[in-house]
Motif scaffolding. Sequence first.
Motif, PDB file in Angstrom:
ATOM      1  N   VAL A 234      29.430  -1.577   3.422  1.00 17.06           N
ATOM      2  CA  VAL A 234      28.287  -2.489   3.577  1.00 17.06           C
ATOM      3  C   VAL A 234      27.428  -2.477   2.313  1.00 17.06           C
ATOM      4  O   VAL A 234      26.987  -3.531   1.836  1.00 17.06           O
ATOM      5  CB  VAL A 234      27.454  -2.116   4.825  1.00 17.06           C
ATOM      6  CG1 VAL A 234      26.134  -2.866   4.857  1.00 17.06           C
ATOM      7  CG2 VAL A 234      28.250  -2.384   6.086  1.00 17.06           C
ATOM      8  N   ALA A 235      27.209  -1.310   1.732  1.00 22.08           N
ATOM      9  CA  ALA A 235      26.419  -1.214   0.496  1.00 22.08           C
ATOM     10  C   ALA A 235      27.122  -1.927  -0.656  1.00 22.08           C
ATOM     11  O   ALA A 235      26.472  -2.606  -1.460  1.00 22.08           O
ATOM     12  CB  ALA A 235      26.167   0.250   0.144  1.00 22.08           C
ATOM     13  N   ALA A 236      28.436  -1.798  -0.747  1.00 19.62           N
ATOM     14  CA  ALA A 236      29.181  -2.468  -1.813  1.00 19.62           C
ATOM     15  C   ALA A 236      29.112  -3.984  -1.657  1.00 19.62           C
ATOM     16  O   ALA A 236      28.929  -4.710  -2.639  1.00 19.62           O
ATOM     17  CB  ALA A 236      30.638  -1.995  -1.809  1.00 19.62           C
ATOM     18  N   ILE A 237      29.240  -4.485  -0.445  1.00 14.51           N
ATOM     19  CA  ILE A 237      29.162  -5.926  -0.203  1.00 14.51           C
ATOM     20  C   ILE A 237      27.769  -6.443  -0.530  1.00 14.51           C
ATOM     21  O   ILE A 237      27.616  -7.509  -1.131  1.00 14.51           O
ATOM     22  CB  ILE A 237      29.566  -6.247   1.249  1.00 14.51           C
ATOM     23  CG1 ILE A 237      31.065  -5.994   1.435  1.00 14.51           C
ATOM     24  CG2 ILE A 237      29.214  -7.683   1.617  1.00 14.51           C
ATOM     25  CD1 ILE A 237      31.532  -6.055   2.868  1.00 14.51           C
ATOM     26  N   ALA A 238      26.746  -5.686  -0.171  1.00 10.84           N
ATOM     27  CA  ALA A 238      25.376  -6.099  -0.476  1.00 10.84           C
ATOM     28  C   ALA A 238      25.139  -6.128  -1.990  1.00 10.84           C
ATOM     29  O   ALA A 238      24.488  -7.038  -2.504  1.00 10.84           O
ATOM     30  CB  ALA A 238      24.379  -5.161   0.195  1.00 10.84           C
ATOM     31  N   ALA A 239      25.655  -5.155  -2.716  1.00 15.03           N
ATOM     32  CA  ALA A 239      25.496  -5.117  -4.170  1.00 15.03           C
ATOM     33  C   ALA A 239      26.207  -6.291  -4.834  1.00 15.03           C
ATOM     34  O   ALA A 239      25.674  -6.908  -5.761  1.00 15.03           O
ATOM     35  CB  ALA A 239      26.018  -3.792  -4.722  1.00 15.03           C
ATOM     36  N   ILE A 240      27.388  -6.622  -4.359  1.00 14.86           N
ATOM     37  CA  ILE A 240      28.124  -7.761  -4.909  1.00 14.86           C
ATOM     38  C   ILE A 240      27.393  -9.054  -4.617  1.00 14.86           C
ATOM     39  O   ILE A 240      27.267  -9.923  -5.489  1.00 14.86           O
ATOM     40  CB  ILE A 240      29.563  -7.785  -4.354  1.00 14.86           C
ATOM     41  CG1 ILE A 240      30.356  -6.608  -4.920  1.00 14.86           C
ATOM     42  CG2 ILE A 240      30.255  -9.103  -4.664  1.00 14.86           C
ATOM     43  CD1 ILE A 240      31.694  -6.387  -4.253  1.00 14.86           C
ATOM     44  N   ALA A 241      26.881  -9.211  -3.407  1.00 13.96           N
ATOM     45  CA  ALA A 241      26.142 -10.423  -3.058  1.00 13.96           C
ATOM     46  C   ALA A 241      24.889 -10.561  -3.914  1.00 13.96           C
ATOM     47  O   ALA A 241      24.566 -11.659  -4.380  1.00 13.96           O
ATOM     48  CB  ALA A 241      25.776 -10.406  -1.574  1.00 13.96           C
ATOM     49  N   TYR A 242      24.174  -9.481  -4.157  1.00 14.91           N
ATOM     50  CA  TYR A 242      22.971  -9.525  -4.998  1.00 14.91           C
ATOM     51  C   TYR A 242      23.330  -9.883  -6.441  1.00 14.91           C
ATOM     52  O   TYR A 242      22.621 -10.658  -7.088  1.00 14.91           O
ATOM     53  CB  TYR A 242      22.247  -8.181  -4.944  1.00 14.91           C
ATOM     54  CG  TYR A 242      20.998  -8.154  -5.784  1.00 14.91           C
ATOM     55  CD1 TYR A 242      19.862  -8.853  -5.396  1.00 14.91           C
ATOM     56  CD2 TYR A 242      20.955  -7.450  -6.980  1.00 14.91           C
ATOM     57  CE1 TYR A 242      18.714  -8.847  -6.163  1.00 14.91           C
ATOM     58  CE2 TYR A 242      19.813  -7.437  -7.758  1.00 14.91           C
ATOM     59  CZ  TYR A 242      18.698  -8.134  -7.344  1.00 14.91           C
ATOM     60  OH  TYR A 242      17.574  -8.125  -8.105  1.00 14.91           O
TER      61      TYR A 242
END
Length: 80
Positions: free
Chosen positions: A39-47
């Motif tokens: 979830v943290a990796a997906i959020a970082a990519i989206a940002y």
Amino acid sequence: MSRLDDLIAATKLNEIVNKKEEDKTSKTILWGLAIVGAVAAIAAIAYAVYCFFTPDYLEDFEEDFEDDFDADFFNEEDQV
């Protein structure tokens, strides 16, 4: 001897049961950390994608006022 064999078998059985419980808790913690990491990796990519595609309006805004500042306060005749 049968009592001794029964005691050894019970001890081995108890060790196997406890080992399975420890493995179960380890796997549960590992899965939880894996989900949080994903979830943290997906959020970082989206940002990162958001920052890349969002235009920088401040850069255009600052460029408009730099020319006016120089023209208003300094004349070509004045030398410092």
